[in-house]
Design an enzyme around this catalytic site. Structure first.
Site, PDB file in Angstrom:
ATOM      1  N   GLU A 122       9.297  -4.277  10.462  1.00  0.00           N
ATOM      2  CA  GLU A 122       9.701  -2.977   9.929  1.00  0.00           C
ATOM      3  C   GLU A 122      10.273  -2.088  11.032  1.00  0.00           C
ATOM      4  O   GLU A 122       9.634  -1.883  12.078  1.00  0.00           O
ATOM      5  CB  GLU A 122       8.504  -2.279   9.247  1.00  0.00           C
ATOM      6  CG  GLU A 122       8.877  -0.902   8.704  1.00  0.00           C
ATOM      7  CD  GLU A 122       7.938  -0.340   7.658  1.00  0.00           C
ATOM      8  OE1 GLU A 122       7.005  -1.048   7.222  1.00  0.00           O
ATOM      9  OE2 GLU A 122       8.136   0.825   7.274  1.00  0.00           O
ATOM     10  N   ASP A 159       0.844  -1.204   0.000  1.00  0.00           N
ATOM     11  CA  ASP A 159       0.000   0.000   0.000  1.00  0.00           C
ATOM     12  C   ASP A 159       0.881   1.255   0.000  1.00  0.00           C
ATOM     13  O   ASP A 159       0.380   2.380  -0.034  1.00  0.00           O
ATOM     14  CB  ASP A 159      -1.018  -0.014   1.150  1.00  0.00           C
ATOM     15  CG  ASP A 159      -0.369   0.036   2.522  1.00  0.00           C
ATOM     16  OD1 ASP A 159       0.870  -0.101   2.609  1.00  0.00           O
ATOM     17  OD2 ASP A 159      -1.109   0.203   3.520  1.00  0.00           O
ATOM     18  N   SER A 160       2.208   1.053  -0.014  1.00  0.00           N
ATOM     19  CA  SER A 160       3.131   2.155  -0.297  1.00  0.00           C
ATOM     20  C   SER A 160       2.814   2.735  -1.672  1.00  0.00           C
ATOM     21  O   SER A 160       3.293   3.824  -2.018  1.00  0.00           O
ATOM     22  CB  SER A 160       4.590   1.667  -0.241  1.00  0.00           C
ATOM     23  OG  SER A 160       4.752   0.485  -1.010  1.00  0.00           O
ATOM     24  N   ASP A 196      -1.349  -6.153  -0.459  1.00  0.00           N
ATOM     25  CA  ASP A 196      -1.367  -5.500   0.859  1.00  0.00           C
ATOM     26  C   ASP A 196      -2.785  -5.002   1.153  1.00  0.00           C
ATOM     27  O   ASP A 196      -3.341  -4.225   0.364  1.00  0.00           O
ATOM     28  CB  ASP A 196      -0.402  -4.312   0.797  1.00  0.00           C
ATOM     29  CG  ASP A 196       0.232  -4.002   2.131  1.00  0.00           C
ATOM     30  OD1 ASP A 196      -0.062  -4.704   3.112  1.00  0.00           O
ATOM     31  OD2 ASP A 196       1.041  -3.049   2.171  1.00  0.00           O
ATOM     32  N   GLU A 255      -1.265  -5.398   8.543  1.00  0.00           N
ATOM     33  CA  GLU A 255      -0.463  -4.815   9.618  1.00  0.00           C
ATOM     34  C   GLU A 255      -1.129  -5.056  10.965  1.00  0.00           C
ATOM     35  O   GLU A 255      -2.362  -4.968  11.061  1.00  0.00           O
ATOM     36  CB  GLU A 255      -0.323  -3.298   9.407  1.00  0.00           C
ATOM     37  CG  GLU A 255       0.434  -2.929   8.150  1.00  0.00           C
ATOM     38  CD  GLU A 255       0.593  -1.416   7.981  1.00  0.00           C
ATOM     39  OE1 GLU A 255       0.225  -0.647   8.904  1.00  0.00           O
ATOM     40  OE2 GLU A 255       1.094  -1.007   6.926  1.00  0.00           O
TER      41      GLU A 255
HETATM   42  O1  KIV Z   1       3.501  -1.102   1.621  1.00  0.00           O
HETATM   43  C1  KIV Z   1       4.649  -1.577   1.545  1.00  0.00           C
HETATM   44  O2  KIV Z   1       5.385  -1.373   0.563  1.00  0.00           O
HETATM   45  C2  KIV Z   1       5.109  -2.383   2.662  1.00  0.00           C
HETATM   46  C3  KIV Z   1       6.535  -2.829   2.653  1.00  0.00           C
HETATM   47  C4  KIV Z   1       7.472  -1.708   2.733  1.00  0.00           C
HETATM   48  C5  KIV Z   1       6.791  -3.847   3.671  1.00  0.00           C
HETATM   49  O3  KIV Z   1       4.356  -2.665   3.535  1.00  0.00           O
END
Ligand code: KIV
Length: 278
Positions: free
Chosen positions: A183, A45-46, A84, A116
């Site tokens: 993380e 979700d980045s 994610d 998460e």
């Molecule tokens: O959203 C993401 O890219 C992540 C990773 C950095 C672990 O959760």
């Protein structure tokens, strides 16, 4: 290349072979990562930060995640793809988590989902695994709830919070998570957690002792220059190279040197005649 699976990742942990994970958000990068034999493609979700221009991951929606996860799957049909789960898609109830995770599997073709949280989501993880969904956990700095953690800070630096993180890792493994992201935690804590759980740990800002490592692809390639966390290694700095090429395109179009004859199509027929004909 044989498609990897959860059993392979467990075997890699046992054999002390490191697992590589990188984020992907579109088909072309996904194809490239898979061709380079990256073990897991994470549609993180980045996406919200590096692609969609949000200030955090909180606004990212299910529809946005599914759109990009589907593209990743199309670009890398043989890759192990993890989707994610965005903020708000799993916290309300295990039933919501199962329904939304199922969309990642059925509509986007993901192999697993990531969510998460620690002890508070163990019951949800247990229900998801029971429903046939493969779940990757994510503890330590959890960006979706970073404000509750006092910002984007290293977690587990003192004995009390380190003990809590160890309990969360054990809880997630016991609930059936097939792996977990750690993380921004001290290397020593990541090492203790990695030795204490039977499933692979994937570190980001968690030192060298995890079973695998994950990075955001835009960070690794130097394409996201808004903010680069100190744990990121920028393997190549593409932003200046991209800017230089774009500046040359601008200049050549404006001066009329692009496109030239080699980048244009010609024909044997004199098409000027159509002006007279019409
Ligand atoms: O959203 C993401 O890219 C992540 C990773 C950095 C672990 O959760």
């Amino acid at each position: 290349m044989k498609k990897k699976n959860i059993q392979d990742f467990l075997a890699m942990k046992k054999a002390q072979e490191k697992i590589t994970v990188l984020t992907a958000y579109d088909a072309s990068i996904a194809g490239l990562l898979h061709a380079c034999d990256v073990d897991v493609l994470l549609v993180g979700d980045s996406l919200g930060n590096v692609v969609l221009g949000y200030d955090s991951t909180v606004p990212v929606t299910m529809e946005e995640m599914l759109h990009h996860a589907s593209a990743v799957r199309r670009g890398a049909p043989g890759a192990f793809v993890v989707g994610d789960m965005p903020f708000g898609s799993y916290q309300s109830a295990p039933r919501d988590a199962i329904l939304n995770a199922t969309r990642f599997l059925k509509e986007a073709g993901c192999d697993a989902v990531k969510l998460e949280g620690g002890l508070e989501i163990c019951d949800t993880v247990r229900a998801m695994v029971r429903a046939g969904i493969s779940v990757m956990g994510h503890i330590g700095l959890t960006p979706q709830t970073a404000m509750q953690l006092g910002g984007y800070k290293v977690q587990g630096r003192d004995v009390e919070s380190a003990r809590r993180l160890l309990a969360e890792a054990k809880g997630l493994a016991e609930a059936g998570a097939f792996s977990m992201v750690l993380e921004c935690v001290p290397s020593q804590l990541a090492e203790i957690i990695t030795e204490s759980v039977s499933v692979p740990t994937i570190g980001i800002g968690a030192g060298p002792h995890c079973d695998g490592q994950v990075l955001v692809i835009n960070d690794l390639l130097g394409m996201f220059d808004k903010y680069t966390p100190s744990f990121v290694k920028v393997y190549t700095n593409l932003a200046p190279i991209m800017k230089e090429s774009i500046a040359r395109f601008n200049a050549e179009v404006r001066s009329g040197t692009y496109p030239d004859a080699t980048h244009s199509f010609s024909t044997q027929t004199d098409l000027r005649t159509i002006v007279k004909d019409s």
